[in-house]
Design a protein around this motif. Structure first.
Motif, PDB file in Angstrom:
ATOM      1  N   HIS A  91     -24.671  71.947 -86.559  1.00  0.00           N
ATOM      2  CA  HIS A  91     -24.271  73.005 -85.638  1.00  0.00           C
ATOM      3  C   HIS A  91     -25.506  73.731 -85.131  1.00  0.00           C
ATOM      4  N   VAL A  92     -25.609  73.896 -83.812  1.00  0.00           N
ATOM      5  CA  VAL A  92     -26.728  74.591 -83.190  1.00  0.00           C
ATOM      6  C   VAL A  92     -26.220  75.818 -82.457  1.00  0.00           C
ATOM      7  N   VAL A  93     -26.796  76.968 -82.769  1.00  0.00           N
ATOM      8  CA  VAL A  93     -26.527  78.196 -82.025  1.00  0.00           C
ATOM      9  C   VAL A  93     -27.710  78.394 -81.092  1.00  0.00           C
ATOM     10  N   THR A 129     -22.950  76.296 -80.098  1.00  0.00           N
ATOM     11  CA  THR A 129     -22.482  77.598 -79.630  1.00  0.00           C
ATOM     12  C   THR A 129     -23.556  78.143 -78.703  1.00  0.00           C
ATOM     13  N   PHE A 130     -23.177  78.467 -77.479  1.00  0.00           N
ATOM     14  CA  PHE A 130     -24.136  79.007 -76.528  1.00  0.00           C
ATOM     15  C   PHE A 130     -24.020  80.530 -76.486  1.00  0.00           C
ATOM     16  N   LEU A 131     -25.141  81.211 -76.674  1.00  0.00           N
ATOM     17  CA  LEU A 131     -25.212  82.654 -76.494  1.00  0.00           C
ATOM     18  C   LEU A 131     -25.864  82.904 -75.143  1.00  0.00           C
ATOM     19  N   ARG A 132     -25.167  83.630 -74.266  1.00  0.00           N
ATOM     20  CA  ARG A 132     -25.690  83.911 -72.928  1.00  0.00           C
ATOM     21  C   ARG A 132     -25.802  85.425 -72.715  1.00  0.00           C
ATOM     22  N   ARG A 176     -23.085  85.600 -87.177  1.00  0.00           N
ATOM     23  CA  ARG A 176     -21.680  85.308 -87.447  1.00  0.00           C
ATOM     24  C   ARG A 176     -21.367  83.840 -87.132  1.00  0.00           C
ATOM     25  N   ALA A 177     -21.896  83.348 -86.028  1.00  0.00           N
ATOM     26  CA  ALA A 177     -21.650  81.954 -85.670  1.00  0.00           C
ATOM     27  C   ALA A 177     -22.228  81.007 -86.715  1.00  0.00           C
ATOM     28  N   LEU A 178     -23.373  81.370 -87.279  1.00  0.00           N
ATOM     29  CA  LEU A 178     -24.023  80.520 -88.279  1.00  0.00           C
ATOM     30  C   LEU A 178     -23.374  80.657 -89.655  1.00  0.00           C
ATOM     31  N   LEU A 179     -23.071  81.883 -90.056  1.00  0.00           N
ATOM     32  CA  LEU A 179     -22.525  82.115 -91.389  1.00  0.00           C
ATOM     33  C   LEU A 179     -21.068  81.706 -91.504  1.00  0.00           C
TER      34      LEU A 179
END
Length: 285
Positions: A91-93, A129-132, A176-179
């Motif tokens: 998984h990549v954020v 997961t893309f953070l924009r 949060r996305a990672l944990l």
């Protein structure tokens, strides 16, 4: 194990702090671990994105997740992602940009950089997961030298509106996305902003209040802008950057509730950011 690239940057450092506070195993990649001054629990490891694949691979051994920052990997995104996948990352954020949206100006070089980044992640086949985020509150550090020198700040577009986001809030969403191991986040695109619209001039006044000073903003025409006014913007991109700012003068910015919906805590205000960064505007010895 969570691997964090850009571990000494504004967002990366905040993320490392938050992950170690949550007692998550972290491997912090940095060009110079000896000078990084990261938390003791973060395993700081030297990172050269241009290294041979055989040298990149061990950085990801035992890792299951990756925080990817384009500024940290440069033009070596594909090689880094291949090494990550080989090491076990699933998984990549991704720290992308709010400039990626429907109807965006695709000729803007900043758009191109982040669109290419997102496409490379898609090609990798890894969950993502893309953070924009839109405007970073930390961009206000561009005025630090002027504020240290006196009470007048010169720049263009006093009425340009944005909703600046605190880097700690970007990091909190990433954490949060990672944990959460991606539950509810894998495949998601999170658009991130601060909680309220603030003009350029209001940002200067807010920084002044945090410092206990009466700062004044003097607007200058765009054609008189010098590179030192925007040190975080590459010189070649400055004309495009100024045109983009001109378009948001008096225009209400996008404001999202993503930070609160993901973390359960309201996004920090620009006033919060200014108070947290008082030392960055203080005179240097």
């Amino acid at each position: 194990m969570i691997v964090v690239t850009g571990a000494t940057g504004n967002v990366g450092r905040a993320l490392v702090d938050q992950l170690t506070a949550a007692q998550a195993p972290v491997r912090a990649l940095t060009r110079d671990p000896r000078r990084a001054q990261l938390p003791p629990d973060a395993g700081a490891v030297r990172f050269d994105p241009a290294a041979e694949p055989a040298d990149l691979a061990p950085l990801f051994d035992g890792a299951t997740a990756l925080f990817l920052h384009r500024a940290a990997v440069g033009d070596h995104t594909d090689a880094v992602l291949a090494a990550a996948a080989k090491g076990g990352v699933q998984h990549v954020v991704v720290l992308s940009s709010g400039i990626i949206e429907e109807g965006a100006d695709r000729t803007n070089p900043i758009y191109g950089i982040h669109a290419d980044l997102e496409e490379a992640v898609r090609r990798s086949g890894l969950e993502r997961t893309f953070l924009r985020p839109n405007a970073f509150a930390a961009n206000s550090l561009q005025w630090a030298d002027q504020i240290r020198a006196g009470d007048t700040v010169r720049g263009p577009f006093a009425g340009a509106l944005s909703a600046p986001i605190h880097e700690a809030d970007i990091a909190a969403v990433a954490a949060r996305a990672l944990l959460d191991d991606g539950h509810g986040h894998r495949g998601a695109v999170h658009r991130l902003t601060g909680p309220a619209a603030v003009s350029t001039e209001e940002q200067i006044h807010t920084i002044g209040q945090a410092l206990g000073r009466d700062l004044r903003f003097v607007e200058v025409p765009p054609e008189e802008v010098t590179e030192d006014m925007f040190p975080h913007v590459p010189a070649a991109m400055l004309p495009t950057f100024l045109r983009a700012i001109a378009r948001i003068v008096g225009v209400a910015p996008e404001i999202t509730s993503t930070v609160e919906s993901v973390t359960g805590t309201p996004a920090r205000t620009f006033t919060d950011w200014a108070k947290d960064h008082r030392d960055d505007f203080a005179p240097r010895n």
